[in-house]
Design a protein around this motif. Structure first.
Motif, PDB file in Angstrom:
ATOM      1  N   THR A   1       1.119  -1.570  -4.407  1.00 12.65           N
ATOM      2  CA  THR A   1      -0.297  -1.331  -4.709  1.00 12.65           C
ATOM      3  C   THR A   1      -1.160  -1.233  -3.463  1.00 12.65           C
ATOM      4  OG1 THR A   1      -0.654  -3.721  -4.958  1.00 12.65           O
ATOM      5  CG2 THR A   1      -0.153  -2.470  -6.962  1.00 12.65           C
ATOM      6  N   GLY A   2      -0.576  -1.425  -2.279  1.00 12.99           N
ATOM      7  CA  GLY A   2      -1.358  -1.372  -1.045  1.00 12.99           C
ATOM      8  C   GLY A   2      -2.014  -0.019  -0.839  1.00 12.99           C
ATOM      9  N   PRO A   3      -3.338   0.023  -0.633  1.00 12.27           N
ATOM     10  CA  PRO A   3      -4.038   1.303  -0.451  1.00 12.27           C
ATOM     11  C   PRO A   3      -3.550   2.107   0.751  1.00 12.27           C
ATOM     12  CG  PRO A   3      -5.599  -0.459  -0.934  1.00 12.27           C
ATOM     13  CD  PRO A   3      -4.271  -1.121  -0.693  1.00 12.27           C
ATOM     14  N   GLY A   4      -3.006   1.419   1.761  1.00  9.82           N
ATOM     15  CA  GLY A   4      -2.563   2.117   2.962  1.00  9.82           C
ATOM     16  C   GLY A   4      -1.422   3.092   2.737  1.00  9.82           C
ATOM     17  N   LEU A   5      -0.729   2.980   1.621  1.00  9.97           N
ATOM     18  CA  LEU A   5       0.395   3.880   1.348  1.00  9.97           C
ATOM     19  C   LEU A   5      -0.044   5.245   0.832  1.00  9.97           C
ATOM     20  CD1 LEU A   5       2.846   1.299  -0.248  1.00  9.97           C
ATOM     21  CD2 LEU A   5       3.253   2.602   1.850  1.00  9.97           C
ATOM     22  N   THR A   6      -1.309   5.357   0.427  1.00  8.54           N
ATOM     23  CA  THR A   6      -1.790   6.631  -0.133  1.00  8.54           C
ATOM     24  C   THR A   6      -1.621   7.774   0.858  1.00  8.54           C
ATOM     25  OG1 THR A   6      -3.376   5.537  -1.587  1.00  8.54           O
ATOM     26  CG2 THR A   6      -3.810   7.839  -1.038  1.00  8.54           C
ATOM     27  N   ASP A   7      -1.982   7.536   2.110  1.00 12.42           N
ATOM     28  CA  ASP A   7      -1.950   8.601   3.121  1.00 12.42           C
ATOM     29  C   ASP A   7      -0.833   8.400   4.133  1.00 12.42           C
ATOM     30  OD1 ASP A   7      -4.282   9.797   2.002  1.00 12.42           O
ATOM     31  OD2 ASP A   7      -5.517   8.307   3.037  1.00 12.42           O
ATOM     32  N   TYR A   8       0.171   7.626   3.783  1.00 12.61           N
ATOM     33  CA  TYR A   8       1.253   7.340   4.729  1.00 12.61           C
ATOM     34  C   TYR A   8       2.053   8.617   5.018  1.00 12.61           C
ATOM     35  CZ  TYR A   8       4.752   4.536   7.149  1.00 12.61           C
ATOM     36  OH  TYR A   8       5.579   3.999   8.110  1.00 12.61           O
ATOM     37  N   ALA A   9       2.438   8.782   6.270  1.00 14.31           N
ATOM     38  CA  ALA A   9       3.203   9.970   6.675  1.00 14.31           C
ATOM     39  C   ALA A   9       4.661   9.819   6.265  1.00 14.31           C
ATOM     40  CB  ALA A   9       3.095  10.162   8.190  1.00 14.31           C
ATOM     41  N   ASP A  10       4.967  10.268   5.052  1.00 16.10           N
ATOM     42  CA  ASP A  10       6.304  10.060   4.487  1.00 16.10           C
ATOM     43  C   ASP A  10       7.045  11.357   4.198  1.00 16.10           C
ATOM     44  OD1 ASP A  10       5.244  11.037   1.980  1.00 16.10           O
ATOM     45  OD2 ASP A  10       4.360   9.066   1.690  1.00 16.10           O
ATOM     46  N   GLY A  11       6.494  12.467   4.673  1.00 19.18           N
ATOM     47  CA  GLY A  11       7.147  13.744   4.426  1.00 19.18           C
ATOM     48  C   GLY A  11       7.164  14.151   2.967  1.00 19.18           C
ATOM     49  N   GLY A  12       6.324  13.502   2.161  1.00 24.33           N
ATOM     50  CA  GLY A  12       6.280  13.811   0.737  1.00 24.33           C
ATOM     51  C   GLY A  12       7.390  13.169  -0.064  1.00 24.33           C
ATOM     52  N   PHE A  13       8.178  12.269   0.555  1.00 22.15           N
ATOM     53  CA  PHE A  13       9.321  11.669  -0.130  1.00 22.15           C
ATOM     54  C   PHE A  13       8.978  10.356  -0.840  1.00 22.15           C
ATOM     55  CE2 PHE A  13      11.685  14.509   2.680  1.00 22.15           C
ATOM     56  CZ  PHE A  13      12.716  14.940   1.859  1.00 22.15           C
ATOM     57  N   TYR A  14       7.789   9.811  -0.594  1.00 25.96           N
ATOM     58  CA  TYR A  14       7.434   8.521  -1.204  1.00 25.96           C
ATOM     59  C   TYR A  14       6.519   8.719  -2.411  1.00 25.96           C
ATOM     60  CZ  TYR A  14       5.142   4.065  -2.017  1.00 25.96           C
ATOM     61  OH  TYR A  14       4.644   2.940  -2.617  1.00 25.96           O
ATOM     62  N   PHE A  15       6.841   7.991  -3.493  1.00 23.89           N
ATOM     63  CA  PHE A  15       6.053   8.033  -4.723  1.00 23.89           C
ATOM     64  C   PHE A  15       5.900   6.604  -5.253  1.00 23.89           C
ATOM     65  CE2 PHE A  15       8.318  11.950  -4.192  1.00 23.89           C
ATOM     66  CZ  PHE A  15       7.413  12.947  -4.535  1.00 23.89           C
ATOM     67  N   ARG A  16       4.896   6.398  -6.081  1.00 27.36           N
ATOM     68  CA  ARG A  16       4.766   5.105  -6.773  1.00 27.36           C
ATOM     69  C   ARG A  16       4.171   5.335  -8.151  1.00 27.36           C
ATOM     70  NH1 ARG A  16       0.178   1.918  -3.165  1.00 27.36           N
ATOM     71  NH2 ARG A  16      -1.179   3.680  -2.702  1.00 27.36           N
ATOM     72  N   THR A  17       4.615   4.537  -9.091  1.00 28.34           N
ATOM     73  CA  THR A  17       4.118   4.661 -10.460  1.00 28.34           C
ATOM     74  C   THR A  17       3.109   3.575 -10.785  1.00 28.34           C
ATOM     75  OG1 THR A  17       6.091   3.454 -11.217  1.00 28.34           O
ATOM     76  CG2 THR A  17       6.138   5.858 -11.360  1.00 28.34           C
ATOM     77  N   ALA A  18       2.818   2.695  -9.831  1.00 26.10           N
ATOM     78  CA  ALA A  18       1.749   1.700  -9.984  1.00 26.10           C
ATOM     79  C   ALA A  18       0.523   2.202  -9.236  1.00 26.10           C
ATOM     80  CB  ALA A  18       2.186   0.353  -9.420  1.00 26.10           C
ATOM     81  N   PRO A  19      -0.660   2.032  -9.802  1.00 24.11           N
ATOM     82  CA  PRO A  19      -1.874   2.494  -9.131  1.00 24.11           C
ATOM     83  C   PRO A  19      -2.235   1.620  -7.939  1.00 24.11           C
ATOM     84  CG  PRO A  19      -2.428   1.359 -11.161  1.00 24.11           C
ATOM     85  CD  PRO A  19      -0.944   1.478 -11.137  1.00 24.11           C
TER      86      PRO A  19
END
Length: 443
Positions: A164-182
């Motif tokens: 749920t950490g807001p910092g993951l929203t814009d993390y540079a992950d190459g588009g490979f990271y997803f989360r189903t929790a808001p």
């Protein structure tokens, strides 16, 4: 028996000598033949070895059968968040069982984040070496931040049911990271609104010093002040500290109407201290890291009413009636269900993305993860969705959490929900009781 000697014995020895000499000659000849055959076999083996291609690093790391979807999870089987393990792992395993029942080949490997970033990193390395196509987890934002570069850097899809950490929203992950929790960008306002709704004008907030704690602290403070409330104390603490006496002292001395705690298991010691210092239990608020039936036992195992009046917020554990029925049958002994439907969602979205892509290649799965939630045909299980996929139609996967999560409303490129629901719960007469479910939306 008598032994004879004399001429007959000499003749016998002479005959034996001749036989031995003949045998020796034959042995020499045989040895020469055998040596020639061995040399020929060794030369043939060397030629065959030279013809065989060398094993690639990828093959050495872990060979996987083509066409089989290889999944793994890194979730808390032990450690501070171990109470989250059973519902999350049950959600994963239920989804996998349904995918197998449909006839799709899938494997599932397990990993324990264990409340330790070093262990989580080792588990990630082990699972990646096994050639997995996607990883579900980690549970804690801090654990994900410890392994996300390993996983997404290797070009492997990662889906967390509970980060749920807001910092993951814009993390540079190459588009490979997803989360189903808001994101906690939504939970903070829900927590602040509840504190205000209960008639509190001032608030003191203590949060563990990590990305989860800081992110939710910031969101809560901003939302509380936006509603006209006054923050009289807001700070982080070391979750590994030997004691939390100074945290308790700061909260009590703040003179706040309400005290919000953003913690994991160490929060039990802080709550114990607050109660001992005379803080009314009704003034205490907690977030999802301690929102569960087990927390009261950690505070005082001998008093089931110890937390009566304390209020909590958490991403909703509510789920569709269909999911509830399936989980009841699959794991009838579960007590908490926090993040179970979101775990189920991660597995289904990954598997459906692979089916839509017609490939188990992780990059192709990544490209379909959002697409399978925004299509034309709504469906809520792997089998139901596959009817459309096999007919060549687009799908809009519906979360097992129902209204608690609208994954189809994904913000551009973020790989996360833009809308989610939160349970507001309170201990009443020794029971962890749901008061309301509040929907939050990112503007």
């Amino acid at each position: 028996m008598r032994i004879r000697t004399g001429g007959k014995a000499v003749a016998l020895f002479a005959a034996m000598a001749m036989i031995a000499a003949a045998c020796a000659d034959e042995a020499d000849d045989t040895e020469e033949v055998v040596e020639e055959e061995v040399e020929e076999e060794e030369e043939e083996a060397e030629e065959e070895e030279a013809e065989e291609p060398e094993e690639t690093d990828e093959e050495a790391a872990g060979e996987t059968e083509e066409g089989v979807l290889n999944l793994a999870y890194i979730l808390p089987e032990t450690g501070q968040l171990a109470f989250l393990g059973p519902p999350m792992i049950s959600g994963v395993e239920l989804a996998v069982s349904e995918i197998e029942e449909y006839g799709t080949e899938v494997t599932l490997a397990s990993g324990d984040e264990a409340g330790d970033t070093g262990i989580a990193a080792e588990e990630a390395s082990r699972l990646l070496a096994g050639g997995v196509d996607a990883i579900i987890g980690a549970a804690a934002t801090g654990m994900t931040l410890a392994i996300i570069d390993q996983i997404t850097g290797a070009g492997v899809v990662q889906c967390s049911p509970s980060n749920t950490g807001p910092g993951l929203t814009d993390y540079a992950d190459g588009g490979f990271y997803f989360r189903t929790a808001p994101s906690d960008a939504l939970q903070g306002p829900v927590l602040a609104e509840q504190v205000v709704a209960d008639g509190n004008a001032t608030l003191a907030v203590a949060a563990r010093a990590d990305d989860y704690g800081q992110g939710l602290l910031d969101a809560t403070v901003e939302a509380f002040e936006a509603q006209g409330g006054e923050i009289v104390y807001a700070d982080t603490y070391d979750p590994e500290a030997a004691t939390f006496d100074s945290v308790v002292e700061d909260l009590v001395n703040s003179g706040a109407d309400a005290h919000a705690l953003i913690a994991f298991a160490e929060g039990a010691a802080i709550v114990q201290g607050l109660i001992a210092a005379g803080a009314p239990v009704e003034s205490l608020y907690g977030a999802d890291g301690i929102a569960g039936a087990a927390f009261a036992e950690e505070v005082d195992p001998n008093d089931p009413n110890v937390l009566d009046g304390m209020t909590f917020t958490a991403p909703s554990s509510q789920s569709t009636a269909d999911y509830d029925a399936k989980l009841d049958e699959f794991a009838p002994d579960l007590v908490d269900r926090l993040f179970s439907p979101q775990s189920y969602d991660c597995v289904n979205i990954i598997a459906l993305a692979a089916a839509a892509a017609g490939s188990t290649d992780s990059a192709e799965i990544r490209d379909q993860m959002i697409e399978v939630t925004v299509g034309d045909n709504e469906c809520g299980s792997y089998a139901e969705c596959m009817e459309f996929v096999e007919a060549g139609d687009s799908i809009a996967y519906q979360s097992a959490a129902g209204d608690a999560l609208a994954f189809m409303e994904v913000r551009e490129g973020s790989g996360e929900p833009s809308r989610g629901a939160y349970d507001v719960s309170r201990w009443v007469d020794g029971e962890f009781t749901l008061l309301d479910t509040v929907v939050g939306t990112v503007e």
